[in-house]
Scaffold this active site. Structure first.
Site, short mmCIF file in Angstrom:
data_model
loop_
_atom_site.label_atom_id
_atom_site.label_comp_id
_atom_site.label_asym_id
_atom_site.label_seq_id
_atom_site.Cartn_x
_atom_site.Cartn_y
_atom_site.Cartn_z
CG HIS A 177 -0.43 0.08 2.53
ND1 HIS A 177 0.35 -0.91 3.08
CD2 HIS A 177 -0.52 1.04 3.49
CE1 HIS A 177 0.70 -0.57 4.32
NE2 HIS A 177 0.19 0.62 4.59
CG HIS A 205 3.95 -1.65 11.54
ND1 HIS A 205 4.71 -0.52 11.72
CD2 HIS A 205 3.22 -1.44 10.41
CE1 HIS A 205 4.43 0.35 10.75
NE2 HIS A 205 3.54 -0.19 9.93
CG HIS A 241 -4.00 0.07 6.76
ND1 HIS A 241 -3.96 0.58 8.03
CD2 HIS A 241 -2.83 0.43 6.17
CE1 HIS A 241 -2.80 1.22 8.20
NE2 HIS A 241 -2.11 1.15 7.09
CG ASP A 245 0.67 -1.34 7.82
OD1 ASP A 245 1.60 -2.12 8.08
OD2 ASP A 245 0.80 -0.10 7.79
CG ASP A 267 4.69 3.06 7.49
OD1 ASP A 267 3.77 3.53 6.79
OD2 ASP A 267 4.51 2.13 8.31
CG HIS A 268 4.02 0.17 4.30
ND1 HIS A 268 3.93 -1.14 4.72
CD2 HIS A 268 3.61 0.93 5.33
CE1 HIS A 268 3.45 -1.15 5.96
NE2 HIS A 268 3.25 0.09 6.36
CG HIS A 323 0.01 4.28 4.77
ND1 HIS A 323 -0.68 3.51 5.71
CD2 HIS A 323 -0.86 5.23 4.34
CE1 HIS A 323 -1.91 3.98 5.83
NE2 HIS A 323 -2.06 5.01 5.01
FE FE Z 1 2.67 0.80 8.19
ZN ZN Z 2 0.03 1.55 6.64
#
Ligand code: FE
Ligand code: ZN
Length: 240
Positions: free
Chosen positions: A55, A170, A113, A132, A59-60, A57
């Protein structure tokens, strides 16, 4: 047989470095950042040829551009999020297959998400990369979707073979488990698991990957018996 290496980055992200020895292809799932990933591959003598994103985001996907710049790798990710991941080369959705050398992954749509979130299931290796969507004893927050969608996602993932190893993005296990014990105070397997998780975390050990069977037994979101119950639990966890 894939080699899958866990790279802990930022405060609690796991980036997965995946090597297919037959073809010598190496792929990264959800690189939050580039440097530690490039360093780990270099150390092992592996050349990164692909990135798979679950996805959009940051942090990905935050490492996409720099890893591509350094390696010339090919980036695959969710068609429904192409506008938010400008580095994508190939857009995929449920029904599509992605190859890493001799290994084939089926794309599964798991929106909730984020609106276009996908998972990559490698049946022959009994592995699923879920980003996530599914966490150890938890699920992703509903930023761009509904409880009904997340309920469907949990149902879909619960139908994978129990031995399937679940690689999430995570280390949220301990906090998830603390809420899970409130949601299901009489679940003995959950209590046993939480004891093991606390011991592992006290030693600084990772608790991921998990398995579908373990989640089916202990995850209050996968175990929710209705959309309403999942919604209730998600709201309770958000405020826990
Ligand atoms: Fe994440
Ligand atoms: Zn995420």
């Amino acid at each position: 047989m894939l080699e899958i290496i866990r790279i802990p980055v930022l405060s609690d992200n796991y980036v997965w470095l995946v090597h297919e020895p037959q073809s010598r292809e190496t792929m990264v799932v959800d690189p939050a950042v580039a440097e530690p990933v490039l360093a780990e591959a270099e150390k092992r003598g592996w050349k990164i040829t692909q990135i798979w994103n679950t996805h959009w985001h940051p942090d990905h996907t935050g490492g996409n551009a720099a890893i591509k710049e350094a390696t010339g790798c090919h980036i695959t990710g969710p068609e429904a999020e192409k506008a938010r991941i400008p580095t994508l080369d190939t857009m995929v959705k449920e029904g599509d297959r992605v190859r890493l050398g001799d290994v084939v992954a089926d794309v599964i749509d798991v929106p909730a998400h984020t609106a276009g979130h996908i998972a990559f299931h490698i049946a022959d290796e009994e592995v699923v990369f879920v980003g996530d969507t599914l966490f150890a004893m938890g699920c992703g927050r509903l930023f761009e979707g509904t409880a009904a969608q997340m309920y469907d996602n949990m149902q879909k993932l619960s139908k994978l073979p129990g031995d399937t190893k679940v690689y999430c993005a995570h280390e949220y296990t301990q906090a998830n488990g603390e809420y899970a014990l409130v949601a299901e105070p009489d679940n003995q397997e959950l209590k046993t698991r939480m004891d093991a998780v606390l011991a592992a975390r006290a030693k600084g050990e990772a608790t991921v990957p998990t398995t579908i069977a373990l989640e089916a037994a202990t995850n209050p979101f996968m175990r929710a018996n209705s959309v309403e119950q999942l919604a209730e639990r998600r709201t309770a966890k958000d405020n826990f």
